[in-house]
Each structure stands twice: as structure tokens, then as C-alpha cells.
Design a protein around this motif. Sequence first.
Motif, PDB file in Angstrom:
ATOM      1  N   TYR A 175      39.108  62.763 -20.331  1.00 40.30           N
ATOM      2  CA  TYR A 175      39.810  61.879 -20.107  1.00 40.30           C
ATOM      3  C   TYR A 175      39.457  60.968 -20.378  1.00 40.30           C
ATOM      4  CZ  TYR A 175      40.519  58.693 -15.728  1.00 40.30           C
ATOM      5  OH  TYR A 175      41.120  58.056 -15.027  1.00 40.30           O
ATOM      6  N   LEU A 226      42.577  58.549 -22.167  1.00 44.52           N
ATOM      7  CA  LEU A 226      42.925  57.330 -21.460  1.00 44.52           C
ATOM      8  C   LEU A 226      42.664  55.823 -21.887  1.00 44.52           C
ATOM      9  CD1 LEU A 226      44.024  57.382 -18.023  1.00 44.52           C
ATOM     10  CD2 LEU A 226      42.783  59.202 -18.458  1.00 44.52           C
ATOM     11  N   VAL A 250      47.264  59.290 -16.665  1.00 49.33           N
ATOM     12  CA  VAL A 250      47.752  58.898 -17.765  1.00 49.33           C
ATOM     13  C   VAL A 250      49.861  58.632 -17.079  1.00 49.33           C
ATOM     14  CG1 VAL A 250      49.903  59.200 -19.806  1.00 49.33           C
ATOM     15  CG2 VAL A 250      47.423  59.767 -19.647  1.00 49.33           C
TER      16      VAL A 250
END
Length: 391
Positions: free
Chosen positions: A247, A251, A300
Motif C-alpha cells: 500500500y 500510494l 489509487v
Amino acid sequence: MAVSGGIAAYKAAELVRLLCKQNVDVRVVMTEAAMQFVTPLTFQALSGYPVHSELLNADAENAMGHISLARWADMLLIAPATANCIAKCSHGLADDLLSTLYLAASCPVYMAPAMNQAMWSKPVTQENIQKLQAHGVKFIGPAAGEQACGETGFGRMSEPAEIVAQLLSAAAQPLAGIKVLVSAGPTREPLDPVRYITNRSSGKMGYAIARAAAKAGAQVTLVSGPVALAAPENVAVIAVETAAQMYDAVLQRASDHAIYIGAAAVADYSPAIVQPEKIKKQAQQTSLILQKTEDILAAVANLDRHPFTVGFAAETHDLENYARSKLVQKKLDMIAANWVGQAQGGFDSDQNALQVFWPEGQNTLAMTDKIQLAEQLIRLITEKFHEKNTA
Ligand code: PMT
């Protein structure tokens, strides 16, 4: 190909000849001014098709010629592109077939400028060029040298062989200059220092996608869970282990990329507590408390500056319904669905098949090896990405 009115229009005839020699299917559009320099018959003879020059022709088979030509073309080259033609396109004027075709085109557009050196260096011309570049138009040339007007400097149209070489290499690399972020492989969710929960992903599908995107000219970053695969050539690999690490890695980079493809098999749940020491074998039964991981793909797609976002769906049943609902719920641009837990394809296998859905359509990519399949998927993503960006 569109020809505007400058002395370099004579070089456009050689351009058409060279393109046809490379088996490129060429249709020619000419402005009124271009026809003062070269006759349409020359281009008709070289391309094998009648030349288009009128915006509104009630007698023609298709009176909306600019729209059908724009839909037909995979690429639009304007050569020579005069200062006037560049100015009209940069301001969105549409008063002849060429400028209207430019406005209607959703394919990549290339311009080969040709003009007097003083006209080329005039700030207003350079501003028009910058504006078009910001809208995705690619410029080939101009070259410097002696000009038809007797002056010397920048403004000569690039040589036809040079223009053809650049167009062919762009056609082979449709993602040149585009940043693509891919996630691949499984994640490992630790229970204690020696054990973890994971899934069957080998990373083969995601690595093949990263490779295919790099082959198409993209600048690729691959965020990878633990796999036993070598990094594809020209791909920057960021190794992660857990869903939380994936993640963060995705990100941190997503807003800076034009396309994100989430092919990783991210754990949906991870142990709520990670024991600092090895869990001892004592009770006959034991249970784990799992907590939901963050959905990377949805995060996203919901970024303010979000890339063209492509998800995967791995399903054991009701594939189309689940894929379509993930497309809508996660606000994706596209989703590639595959069967898992079957004899062929899916996890670990060298082969796979995909059913691809996007808001306005779908396509089935038949069972083949993951390398080929990834190249087909990248072609489809490229097409839809360019369509969205020129809409
Ligand atoms: O690696 P291979 O052995 O080659 O196998 C390929 C593959 C089967 C793993 C691959 O083709 C595939 O389907 N990847 C997605 C697997 C998956 O997690 O599917 P899903 O339907 O559970 O998830 C849907 C989407 O959400 C996926 O894009 C997934 O990356 C994403 N997701 C899921 C959970 C989560 N926490 N974050 C996510 O981003």
C-alpha cells in the motif's frame, strides 16, 4: 496524413511514398493552399486513394468526412505543418478539413513544422507549439539549414526518411515517455517471526505485464511481493512483503504515474496481532483474529490526481458479475478478470486467459502464455488510455 500549404509540401509526396513502402495504409488530406504547391493527383497516385480536401461536400459518399477519417486513423501526421496550421490547431479553430480533422482525432498526433526561420522563432509560434505539446502533440523537427526563401536557420521540414523512422519507432513504442506502475505477486502477512499467511500468486502475470509495458516504451516501476522471478529488463523493482508495505509503496508513487495496473494478489486480511515470538504448539485448536487490509486499488482510483487505473479480478465463480461490480465500486478505468482454482491458467501457471471490462465495452483475450497475454493486455490498455486522454 495531412498536408498544409508550404513549399515543403513537395517533400510530403516522398513521405507518402516511404510510408507506403513500409506497408502503412495512408490517406491524404490537403488544404487549399497545399494544392497550390502539389496536385492531389500526385498523392492519389502514391497512396492509392483519393485525396480529401473539402470539409463539407454534400456530393461525397460521406459528407462527415472529418469524423470518419478521424475514427479511421491510428495516427495523424501533419507534414508540412505551417505556422498558420499550427496556430489554428493550437486555438481549436476548425474552418477547413485539416483543422477539423485535428480537433476530431483521438489518435496520437505528430507535426513536422516547416516555415521561414523568423516565423519559427517568433514567440507566438513557440507559444502555440508549447500549447500543442501540452495537449500531447509530438513535433518532429524542424531542421536547420538553407531555406527556400534564401535565409538560413531553423524551419526546414525534417527529411522524409527521418520523419518515417520516428513514426515507425513511435508506432512500435506506443507508451514511450509514459510512466506505468505495476504491482505483482503475493503479499505475506506475518503471524509471528516464522509464519505467515499468503496466497498462490507466483508473480508471473504481473512481471509479464511490467515487461510488456517496458517493451512498449513505458518507464515502468514494479512493486513486487516476494516471488522467485528475475526483474524484467528496463523495469525498476521495489520489493515489499506485506499488504501494508505494498500500500505504502504504491500510494507514494501512484500520482506520479499515468497508468497503474494492480495485478498483485494482495491479502484481503492480515493477522490483527503479530506475535513477537514463535507461537508455541499447545492447544488442540486455535483461532486467529484477522483484520481487513487497505484496498490499494480503490485508494489509487480515488486519488485526486489518479492514474488510468486497471484492476484484476481473480474469481472461482460468477466471474463477469464480480468483475463488473469491482469495476464500478472501485471506480476503475478497466478490469482484467481471470479464473483461479481451475486446471489451466490463473495462479502460478505459465498460461492464462482474461476477460477485460471497461465502462463502455469488453474484450476476451484467449488462453495463451502470460508473456503474449500481457502484450495483448498492454495494447488494449494503451488504446483506452490514449482514448481517455485525448477525449
Ligand atoms: O501471479 P500469478 O501466479 O501469475 O497469478 C496471476 C494472478 C491470478 C494473481 C493475477 O492474474 C490476478 O488475478 N491478480 C489479482 C488477484 C486478486 O487479488 O484479485 P481480487 O479479485 O481478490 O482483487 C481485486 C483487485 O483488488 C486486484 O487488482 C487486487 O490487486 C486489488 N486489491 C485487493 C486487495 C487489496 N487489499 N488491495 C488491492 O489492491
